[in-house]
Write an enzyme that holds these catalytic residues in place. Structure first.
Site, PDB file in Angstrom:
ATOM      1  N   CYS A  96     -43.586 -51.653  59.497  1.00  0.00           N
ATOM      2  CA  CYS A  96     -44.263 -51.559  60.792  1.00  0.00           C
ATOM      3  C   CYS A  96     -43.607 -52.501  61.801  1.00  0.00           C
ATOM      4  O   CYS A  96     -42.517 -52.225  62.272  1.00  0.00           O
ATOM      5  CB  CYS A  96     -45.764 -51.805  60.630  1.00  0.00           C
ATOM      6  SG  CYS A  96     -46.728 -51.262  62.070  1.00  0.00           S
ATOM      7  N   HIS A 140     -47.394 -48.169  56.566  1.00  0.00           N
ATOM      8  CA  HIS A 140     -47.804 -49.299  55.732  1.00  0.00           C
ATOM      9  C   HIS A 140     -47.881 -48.899  54.263  1.00  0.00           C
ATOM     10  O   HIS A 140     -48.962 -48.543  53.760  1.00  0.00           O
ATOM     11  CB  HIS A 140     -49.169 -49.819  56.206  1.00  0.00           C
ATOM     12  CG  HIS A 140     -49.101 -50.592  57.473  1.00  0.00           C
ATOM     13  ND1 HIS A 140     -48.964 -51.964  57.497  1.00  0.00           N
ATOM     14  CD2 HIS A 140     -49.121 -50.187  58.761  1.00  0.00           C
ATOM     15  CE1 HIS A 140     -48.916 -52.373  58.753  1.00  0.00           C
ATOM     16  NE2 HIS A 140     -49.001 -51.312  59.546  1.00  0.00           N
ATOM     17  N   GLU A 157     -48.009 -50.695  51.753  1.00  0.00           N
ATOM     18  CA  GLU A 157     -48.923 -51.584  51.015  1.00  0.00           C
ATOM     19  C   GLU A 157     -50.370 -51.116  51.089  1.00  0.00           C
ATOM     20  O   GLU A 157     -51.227 -51.592  50.323  1.00  0.00           O
ATOM     21  CB  GLU A 157     -48.798 -53.023  51.532  1.00  0.00           C
ATOM     22  CG  GLU A 157     -49.577 -53.362  52.776  1.00  0.00           C
ATOM     23  CD  GLU A 157     -49.020 -52.786  54.077  1.00  0.00           C
ATOM     24  OE1 GLU A 157     -49.680 -52.952  55.125  1.00  0.00           O
ATOM     25  OE2 GLU A 157     -47.925 -52.191  54.046  1.00  0.00           O
TER      26      GLU A 157
END
Length: 225
Positions: free
Chosen positions: A113, A207, A209
């Site tokens: 990002c 993202h 994660e």
């Protein structure tokens, strides 16, 4: 065989926990958990003196530049627009220095990002300061499809169109001359960039994660091994 040591940059923000309220180096737990699940050891890198970046990177096997605040527009020669967030100048300076040190040393690098945006800025690109449609709501990840560009490193890692968790309101405007776009959203937004050649440097606008697809992080850890 030793597990690769992957540095992950952090926020530096006021925070409260238990009886304490004070400045803290923060990182959503999804980042180190993803590194660990991919077979790496996660080391958190709070903002520091940019002059130390080369020394820090020399101790790492791989580097992740995490998401977070908007990049200050002065970094790419622009004035802030109305919807651009407050600057995180210590992070900008530190993470730009880390990126440049990693590129010089050939240390595998993943920008997530904001990290992808900083990679573009570090190499001379610019950013769109606001766009709509890439969040699910305030504090809520959205989801949309990204399409890989055939022949790129990203397409080798994730060859099919895939749905990704997303939360950003800025994106690549002018792509740095040395980068190539390796994935796009349906609206044309550049969603992944990479540095072609023997080195390993990749940025993704979403993202990983916050999702369950480990392929991007696993590719970084393999490159760092």
């Amino acid at each position: 065989m030793a597990m690769p040591l992957i540095g992950v940059t952090t926020y530096l923000e006021p925070a409260a926990w238990g009886v304490w309220e004070m400045p803290a180096a923060l990182l959503p737990a999804g980042y180190p958990r993803l590194v660990q699940a991919a077979g790496g050891l996660a080391a958190l890198l709070p903002p520091d003196d940019p002059a130390q970046a080369e020394s820090v990177v020399s101790r790492l096997d791989g580097l992740v530049i995490a998401g977070g605040a908007d990049v200050e527009p002065v970094r790419y020669g622009a004035e802030p627009e109305e919807r651009t967030g407050p600057p995180a100048r210590d992070r900008d300076a530190w993470e730009l220095a880390l990126i440049r040190a990693a590129l010089v040393s050939g240390t595998p690098l993943l920008g997530i990002c904001r990290g992808m945006q900083l990679l573009n800025v570090a190499l001379g690109g610019t950013l769109v300061q606001h766009l709509d449609g890439h969040i699910g709501g305030v504090g809520v990840f959205g989801a949309h499809t990204v399409k890989p560009v055939p022949g790129t490193r990203y397409a080798e890692i994730v060859p099919e169109e895939s749905s990704v968790p997303t939360y950003h309101h800025q994106s690549v405007d002018r792509l740095a001359d040395t980068l190539v776009a390796s994935a796009h959203a349906e609206d044309g937004t550049v969603e992944a960039v990479e540095l072609p050649g023997a080195g390993w440097a990749l940025g993704v606008q979403w993202h990983p994660e916050a999702g369950d697809d480990m392929r991007v992080m696993s590719a970084l850890v393999r490159a760092a091994g």
